[in-house]
Write an enzyme that holds these catalytic residues in place. Structure first.
Site, PDB file in Angstrom:
ATOM      1  N   GLU A   1     -17.489 -32.891 -14.136  1.00  0.00           N
ATOM      2  CA  GLU A   1     -16.308 -33.243 -14.946  1.00  0.00           C
ATOM      3  C   GLU A   1     -15.834 -32.058 -15.775  1.00  0.00           C
ATOM      4  O   GLU A   1     -14.930 -32.189 -16.602  1.00  0.00           O
ATOM      5  CB  GLU A   1     -16.621 -34.425 -15.867  1.00  0.00           C
ATOM      6  CG  GLU A   1     -16.804 -35.750 -15.145  1.00  0.00           C
ATOM      7  CD  GLU A   1     -15.662 -36.045 -14.177  1.00  0.00           C
ATOM      8  OE1 GLU A   1     -14.497 -35.917 -14.575  1.00  0.00           O
ATOM      9  OE2 GLU A   1     -15.963 -36.386 -13.017  1.00  0.00           O
TER      10      GLU A   1
ATOM     11  N   PRO B   1      -8.313 -26.726 -14.512  1.00  0.00           N
ATOM     12  CA  PRO B   1      -6.971 -27.182 -14.125  1.00  0.00           C
ATOM     13  C   PRO B   1      -6.053 -27.330 -15.337  1.00  0.00           C
ATOM     14  O   PRO B   1      -4.851 -27.466 -15.191  1.00  0.00           O
ATOM     15  CB  PRO B   1      -7.235 -28.543 -13.463  1.00  0.00           C
ATOM     16  CG  PRO B   1      -8.571 -28.978 -13.941  1.00  0.00           C
ATOM     17  CD  PRO B   1      -9.338 -27.739 -14.266  1.00  0.00           C
TER      18      PRO B   1
ATOM     19  N   ASP C   1       5.023  -6.652  -1.467  1.00  0.00           N
ATOM     20  CA  ASP C   1       4.540  -8.024  -1.336  1.00  0.00           C
ATOM     21  C   ASP C   1       5.430  -8.983  -2.112  1.00  0.00           C
ATOM     22  O   ASP C   1       6.125  -8.579  -3.047  1.00  0.00           O
ATOM     23  CB  ASP C   1       3.116  -8.141  -1.910  1.00  0.00           C
ATOM     24  CG  ASP C   1       2.054  -7.675  -0.930  1.00  0.00           C
ATOM     25  OD1 ASP C   1       2.370  -7.541   0.260  1.00  0.00           O
ATOM     26  OD2 ASP C   1       0.917  -7.446  -1.363  1.00  0.00           O
TER      27      ASP C   1
ATOM     28  N   ARG D   1      -6.699  -6.349  -5.333  1.00  0.00           N
ATOM     29  CA  ARG D   1      -5.661  -5.741  -4.493  1.00  0.00           C
ATOM     30  C   ARG D   1      -4.779  -4.766  -5.271  1.00  0.00           C
ATOM     31  O   ARG D   1      -4.129  -3.902  -4.701  1.00  0.00           O
ATOM     32  CB  ARG D   1      -4.733  -6.823  -3.920  1.00  0.00           C
ATOM     33  CG  ARG D   1      -5.326  -7.698  -2.874  1.00  0.00           C
ATOM     34  CD  ARG D   1      -4.370  -8.828  -2.546  1.00  0.00           C
ATOM     35  NE  ARG D   1      -3.072  -8.334  -2.094  1.00  0.00           N
ATOM     36  CZ  ARG D   1      -2.822  -7.898  -0.869  1.00  0.00           C
ATOM     37  NH1 ARG D   1      -3.778  -7.887   0.035  1.00  0.00           N
ATOM     38  NH2 ARG D   1      -1.615  -7.472  -0.548  1.00  0.00           N
TER      39      ARG D   1
HETATM   40  N1  SAM Z   1     -12.343 -33.310 -15.408  1.00  0.00           N
HETATM   41  C1  SAM Z   1     -11.609 -32.093 -15.354  1.00  0.00           C
HETATM   42  C2  SAM Z   1     -10.162 -32.353 -15.758  1.00  0.00           C
HETATM   43  O1  SAM Z   1      -9.652 -33.429 -15.436  1.00  0.00           O
HETATM   44  O2  SAM Z   1      -9.500 -31.440 -16.334  1.00  0.00           O
HETATM   45  C3  SAM Z   1     -11.648 -31.496 -13.961  1.00  0.00           C
HETATM   46  C4  SAM Z   1     -12.986 -30.970 -13.585  1.00  0.00           C
HETATM   47  S1  SAM Z   1     -13.021 -30.254 -11.985  1.00  0.00           S
HETATM   48  C5  SAM Z   1     -13.523 -31.614 -10.989  1.00  0.00           C
HETATM   49  C6  SAM Z   1     -14.446 -29.246 -12.013  1.00  0.00           C
HETATM   50  C7  SAM Z   1     -14.190 -27.775 -12.244  1.00  0.00           C
HETATM   51  O3  SAM Z   1     -13.404 -27.257 -11.196  1.00  0.00           O
HETATM   52  C8  SAM Z   1     -13.449 -27.406 -13.506  1.00  0.00           C
HETATM   53  O4  SAM Z   1     -14.313 -27.338 -14.613  1.00  0.00           O
HETATM   54  C9  SAM Z   1     -12.859 -26.055 -13.156  1.00  0.00           C
HETATM   55  O5  SAM Z   1     -13.769 -25.003 -13.402  1.00  0.00           O
HETATM   56  C10 SAM Z   1     -12.623 -26.180 -11.666  1.00  0.00           C
HETATM   57  N2  SAM Z   1     -11.216 -26.454 -11.311  1.00  0.00           N
HETATM   58  C11 SAM Z   1     -10.727 -27.599 -10.818  1.00  0.00           C
HETATM   59  N3  SAM Z   1      -9.426 -27.510 -10.580  1.00  0.00           N
HETATM   60  C12 SAM Z   1      -9.051 -26.262 -10.924  1.00  0.00           C
HETATM   61  C13 SAM Z   1      -7.802 -25.568 -10.919  1.00  0.00           C
HETATM   62  N4  SAM Z   1      -6.688 -26.131 -10.512  1.00  0.00           N
HETATM   63  N5  SAM Z   1      -7.792 -24.288 -11.337  1.00  0.00           N
HETATM   64  C14 SAM Z   1      -8.943 -23.684 -11.764  1.00  0.00           C
HETATM   65  N6  SAM Z   1     -10.150 -24.308 -11.795  1.00  0.00           N
HETATM   66  C15 SAM Z   1     -10.201 -25.575 -11.373  1.00  0.00           C
END
Ligand code: SAM
Length: 239
Positions: free
Chosen positions: A115, A88, A168, A153
């Site tokens: 995490e 994220p 698109d 795609r």
């Molecule tokens: N503790 C992390 C933080 O606050 O940045 C978030 C961890 S999340 C619960 C677990 C995993 O989900 C991440 O390591 C990532 O690979 C994936 N993930 C969660 N949200 C995402 C997003 N918006 N885009 C891409 N991957 C995401």
């Protein structure tokens, strides 16, 4: 194009990869998606892939070793194959990134869980972090599928018609015009008369206007970057 997806839950992805446009692309050999279970590279009888965070705090962190070994097992198409960590905190994935990636031969995607992954994986093994939006998911699997789908795609031959993705949303910086199919009347709403006219030029102009109108209404931010012809600017000025 080859995608290698490192995940703790490969079964989550298999159904998506077997159906629809992506399923056909895989069957026709246009796209190859290799799912790698990170747990297969964990050591010890319990095959542990996560551990408590140094410094304390909630939750568990994915250990670097299994991910590192899983990455080393990936057969590289060439030495520069990009490794992408889903996060994220990453750069926001969008259609222009999808276009850029569609020209690559291979994409290696790491799905985090818990995490997240040990920071040293990011520091030593990845080229880029990508996010699919400003929210936190439980894992990177949905993000990986978003990238695999959006990029696939754009690979020539994946969609039935070579043109069908060019109209698109986002392709020319605008949202797509409204689409209608049979029946002609549904819930008291009729298909716009112009779409039944058979006049292709009038239909093209109507669609362009609708595209501009809905981009202005729903995503005015896109208009700053869109490629607009003088007649588009005139339509927008009227709107
Ligand atoms: N503790 C992390 C933080 O606050 O940045 C978030 C961890 S999340 C619960 C677990 C995993 O989900 C991440 O390591 C990532 O690979 C994936 N993930 C969660 N949200 C995402 C997003 N918006 N885009 C891409 N991957 C995401």
């Amino acid at each position: 194009m080859k995608f290698d997806v490192l995940t703790l839950f490969p079964e989550m992805l298999t159904a998506y990869l077997q159906q629809g446009v992506l399923g056909r692309a895989v069957k026709r050999g246009l796209v190859d998606v290799n799912l790698i279970n990170i747990r297969d590279f964990a050591k010890g009888t319990h095959k542990t892939t996560d551990d408590r965070p140094y410094g304390g705090g909630e939750g568990m962190v994915m250990k670097p070793g299994p991910i590192y070994r899983a990455l080393k097992s990936v057969e590289r198409v060439d030495g520069r194959s990009p490794v992408i960590l889903l996060s994220p905190q990453g750069k926001l994935f969008d259609q222009s990134i999808a276009w850029e990636m569609s020209g690559w031969d291979q994409l290696i995607l790491i799905c985090g869980r818990y995490e997240g992954v040990d920071e040293r994986i990011k520091l030593t093994c990845t080229h880029m972090e990508l996010s699919i939006g400003d929210y936190v998911l439980s894992g990177g699997e949905l993000g990986a599928m978003v990238i695999v789908d959006a990029v696939s795609r754009l690979i020539p031959g994946v969609l039935g018609s070579e043109r069908s993705n060019l109209e698109d949303s986002f392709e020319d910086g605008l949202l797509e015009y409204p689409q209608y199919t049979r029946p002609r009347m549904f819930q008291d709403k009729e298909v716009p008369e112009i779409l039944l006219s058979g006049n292709h030029e009038k239909i093209r102009v109507w669609r362009r206007e609708e595209s501009l109108k809905r981009t202005l209404e729903k995503r005015p931010d896109l208009l700053k970057q869109a490629k607009l012809a003088p007649e588009d600017k005139a339509i927008l000025a009227e709107l």
